[in-house]
Design a protein around this motif. Sequence first.
Motif, PDB file in Angstrom:
ATOM      1  N   CYS A  94       0.829  -1.202   0.000  1.00  0.00           N
ATOM      2  CA  CYS A  94       0.000   0.000   0.000  1.00  0.00           C
ATOM      3  C   CYS A  94       0.863   1.251   0.000  1.00  0.00           C
ATOM      4  CB  CYS A  94      -0.922  -0.005   1.229  1.00  0.00           C
ATOM      5  SG  CYS A  94      -2.205  -1.271   1.139  1.00  0.00           S
ATOM      6  N   ILE A  95       1.973   1.218   0.733  1.00  0.00           N
ATOM      7  CA  ILE A  95       2.888   2.357   0.776  1.00  0.00           C
ATOM      8  C   ILE A  95       3.983   2.103  -0.241  1.00  0.00           C
ATOM      9  CG2 ILE A  95       4.491   3.695   2.173  1.00  0.00           C
ATOM     10  CD1 ILE A  95       2.869   2.946   4.626  1.00  0.00           C
ATOM     11  N   GLN A  96       3.985   2.844  -1.338  1.00  0.00           N
ATOM     12  CA  GLN A  96       5.004   2.703  -2.374  1.00  0.00           C
ATOM     13  C   GLN A  96       6.189   3.606  -2.021  1.00  0.00           C
ATOM     14  OE1 GLN A  96       4.613   0.580  -4.951  1.00  0.00           O
ATOM     15  NE2 GLN A  96       2.497  -0.011  -4.528  1.00  0.00           N
ATOM     16  N   SER A  97       7.070   3.844  -2.951  1.00  0.00           N
ATOM     17  CA  SER A  97       8.249   4.655  -2.668  1.00  0.00           C
ATOM     18  C   SER A  97       7.869   6.112  -2.436  1.00  0.00           C
ATOM     19  CB  SER A  97       9.238   4.564  -3.834  1.00  0.00           C
ATOM     20  OG  SER A  97       8.647   5.034  -5.024  1.00  0.00           O
ATOM     21  N   ASP A  98       8.521   6.735  -1.481  1.00  0.00           N
ATOM     22  CA  ASP A  98       8.266   8.135  -1.148  1.00  0.00           C
ATOM     23  C   ASP A  98       9.357   8.571  -0.175  1.00  0.00           C
ATOM     24  OD1 ASP A  98       7.157  10.621  -0.937  1.00  0.00           O
ATOM     25  OD2 ASP A  98       5.125   9.913  -0.562  1.00  0.00           O
ATOM     26  N   GLY A  99       9.331   9.830   0.199  1.00  0.00           N
ATOM     27  CA  GLY A  99      10.284  10.342   1.167  1.00  0.00           C
ATOM     28  C   GLY A  99       9.682  10.305   2.560  1.00  0.00           C
ATOM     29  N   PHE A 100      10.369   9.654   3.511  1.00  0.00           N
ATOM     30  CA  PHE A 100       9.859   9.532   4.874  1.00  0.00           C
ATOM     31  C   PHE A 100      10.939   9.921   5.866  1.00  0.00           C
ATOM     32  CE2 PHE A 100       7.638   6.300   2.327  1.00  0.00           C
ATOM     33  CZ  PHE A 100       6.321   6.716   2.514  1.00  0.00           C
ATOM     34  N   LEU A 101      10.503  10.256   7.074  1.00  0.00           N
ATOM     35  CA  LEU A 101      11.399  10.579   8.175  1.00  0.00           C
ATOM     36  C   LEU A 101      11.462   9.391   9.126  1.00  0.00           C
ATOM     37  CD1 LEU A 101      10.134  14.185   8.962  1.00  0.00           C
ATOM     38  CD2 LEU A 101      12.182  13.559   7.687  1.00  0.00           C
ATOM     39  N   ILE A 102      12.677   9.049   9.584  1.00  0.00           N
ATOM     40  CA  ILE A 102      12.833   7.996  10.587  1.00  0.00           C
ATOM     41  C   ILE A 102      12.587   8.619  11.953  1.00  0.00           C
ATOM     42  CG2 ILE A 102      14.407   6.331  11.631  1.00  0.00           C
ATOM     43  CD1 ILE A 102      15.905   6.219   8.970  1.00  0.00           C
ATOM     44  N   ILE A 103      11.580   8.122  12.668  1.00  0.00           N
ATOM     45  CA  ILE A 103      11.219   8.710  13.963  1.00  0.00           C
ATOM     46  C   ILE A 103      11.528   7.760  15.125  1.00  0.00           C
ATOM     47  CG2 ILE A 103       9.447  10.241  13.038  1.00  0.00           C
ATOM     48  CD1 ILE A 103       7.384   8.116  13.840  1.00  0.00           C
ATOM     49  N   GLY A 104      12.062   6.587  14.812  1.00  0.00           N
ATOM     50  CA  GLY A 104      12.401   5.638  15.877  1.00  0.00           C
ATOM     51  C   GLY A 104      12.647   4.263  15.292  1.00  0.00           C
ATOM     52  N   TYR A 105      12.870   3.302  16.188  1.00  0.00           N
ATOM     53  CA  TYR A 105      13.052   1.925  15.741  1.00  0.00           C
ATOM     54  C   TYR A 105      12.605   0.968  16.844  1.00  0.00           C
ATOM     55  CZ  TYR A 105      17.352   1.765  18.585  1.00  0.00           C
ATOM     56  OH  TYR A 105      18.253   1.807  19.620  1.00  0.00           O
ATOM     57  N   GLU A 106      12.289  -0.238  16.429  1.00  0.00           N
ATOM     58  CA  GLU A 106      11.947  -1.301  17.372  1.00  0.00           C
ATOM     59  C   GLU A 106      13.135  -2.246  17.478  1.00  0.00           C
ATOM     60  OE1 GLU A 106       8.474  -2.837  15.506  1.00  0.00           O
ATOM     61  OE2 GLU A 106       7.136  -1.415  16.492  1.00  0.00           O
ATOM     62  N   LYS A 107      13.502  -2.607  18.707  1.00  0.00           N
ATOM     63  CA  LYS A 107      14.657  -3.454  18.923  1.00  0.00           C
ATOM     64  C   LYS A 107      14.349  -4.921  18.608  1.00  0.00           C
ATOM     65  CE  LYS A 107      17.206  -0.811  22.427  1.00  0.00           C
ATOM     66  NZ  LYS A 107      17.754  -0.839  23.808  1.00  0.00           N
ATOM     67  N   SER A 108      15.390  -5.650  18.228  1.00  0.00           N
ATOM     68  CA  SER A 108      15.273  -7.082  17.991  1.00  0.00           C
ATOM     69  C   SER A 108      16.655  -7.704  18.055  1.00  0.00           C
ATOM     70  CB  SER A 108      14.639  -7.377  16.627  1.00  0.00           C
ATOM     71  OG  SER A 108      14.714  -8.753  16.322  1.00  0.00           O
ATOM     72  N   THR A 109      16.798  -8.773  18.830  1.00  0.00           N
ATOM     73  CA  THR A 109      18.087  -9.462  18.907  1.00  0.00           C
ATOM     74  C   THR A 109      18.301 -10.379  17.710  1.00  0.00           C
ATOM     75  OG1 THR A 109      17.066 -11.247  20.205  1.00  0.00           O
ATOM     76  CG2 THR A 109      18.072  -9.427  21.431  1.00  0.00           C
ATOM     77  N   ALA A 110      17.249 -10.606  16.913  1.00  0.00           N
ATOM     78  CA  ALA A 110      17.360 -11.522  15.772  1.00  0.00           C
ATOM     79  C   ALA A 110      17.625 -10.795  14.463  1.00  0.00           C
ATOM     80  CB  ALA A 110      16.077 -12.345  15.655  1.00  0.00           C
TER      81      ALA A 110
ATOM     82  N   PHE B 207      19.598  -7.506  12.025  1.00  0.00           N
ATOM     83  CA  PHE B 207      20.855  -6.782  11.840  1.00  0.00           C
ATOM     84  C   PHE B 207      20.917  -5.562  12.758  1.00  0.00           C
ATOM     85  CE2 PHE B 207      20.878  -8.383   7.239  1.00  0.00           C
ATOM     86  CZ  PHE B 207      21.731  -9.429   7.565  1.00  0.00           C
ATOM     87  N   GLY B 208      22.037  -5.408  13.451  1.00  0.00           N
ATOM     88  CA  GLY B 208      22.254  -4.225  14.269  1.00  0.00           C
ATOM     89  C   GLY B 208      21.296  -4.071  15.428  1.00  0.00           C
ATOM     90  N   GLY B 209      20.505  -5.108  15.712  1.00  0.00           N
ATOM     91  CA  GLY B 209      19.519  -5.012  16.781  1.00  0.00           C
ATOM     92  C   GLY B 209      18.295  -4.210  16.402  1.00  0.00           C
ATOM     93  N   ILE B 210      18.149  -3.885  15.118  1.00  0.00           N
ATOM     94  CA  ILE B 210      16.989  -3.118  14.649  1.00  0.00           C
ATOM     95  C   ILE B 210      15.977  -4.073  14.042  1.00  0.00           C
ATOM     96  CG2 ILE B 210      16.168  -1.356  13.047  1.00  0.00           C
ATOM     97  CD1 ILE B 210      18.884  -0.025  13.216  1.00  0.00           C
ATOM     98  N   GLY B 211      14.838  -4.191  14.688  1.00  0.00           N
ATOM     99  CA  GLY B 211      13.779  -5.023  14.139  1.00  0.00           C
ATOM    100  C   GLY B 211      13.054  -4.334  13.005  1.00  0.00           C
TER     101      GLY B 211
END
Length: 305
Positions: free
Chosen positions: A232-248, A250-254
């Motif tokens: 539903c969301i195609q390519s566009d310009g977005f702002l990164i406002i946070g991240y969810e952690k994950s040990t599984a 890359f880099g701990g970023i889920g």
Amino acid sequence: MTKPPRKPAKPLLGEAEAPIRSRPRKKLDPAQHQLTLDPMPARIDPCLALLKPRPPKGRQWAFEVKWDGYRLAVHIEPKGVRILTRGGHDWTARFPAILAAAKRLPVSTAILDGEAVVFDELGRSDFGKLQQSLGGEDGKRISWESVCMVFDLLYLDGHDLTETEFTARRHLLEGLVPAGGEEAIRLSEEIEADGDVLLRIACEHGLEGIIAKDRNSTYRSGRLGDWLKIKCIQSDGFLIIGYEKSTASFGGIGRLLLAARKSNELVYVGGVGTGFNERSAAELRQQMDKLIIDKPAVDTGRCAY
């Protein structure tokens, strides 16, 4: 004048009082080829969906909802059940409800292909809720809420189905996991609709998108175009406002949480969990951890950083 039939030199069935016996059965030659069942593979690399901007046209395509969760393979054998992630990690103990449901299926051996999801209050798969159920920061919790939405059957009762066309695999899957079930293993149902119409409805209901599958295709590992995903969301310009952690991951970023500008304010639009490798994820995590603020820039309804 018609001649009478000739008398046989010997009685057809031998002497009347003699018992009739077949030839002695030969012993089996151990070197001779025997018909055997297909060995059950320890793991099958999954078939992945290729991203496309629009749904394909034609009756050869079957459509399903795109689930937002973790890809799983459920291996069922007489000796037990294994639940493997897309990367081959054994997460059997982390999905006890899915494990129990797999043991109740009326089958001796099988490999189910599906997606572990957790539903929100509106019945939509929510990746953030799934991650939270698995432990958030430590990532080692047991998820009782998770449901496996199965969409393919790769092995059944001693037979490898990967070379069988998708329509036949689906027919067998629907006999094993009926539609409309409420167990922790449920059928991802095929939706009879025009692809463009289905995509529009999916987006209106806040779903991630749809999946299209070639009915005539065999099961091929990798991203080869037999399965397509339309978001539903195609390519566009977005702002990164946070991240969810994950040990599984890359880099701990889920998953990165994204926002878009609408008029003079930021609006949360969802997240993305792919598109970066281990190095870029680690660098991104290091940069974001330096920018932690007390109050979220946008209300996402999720536990994020």
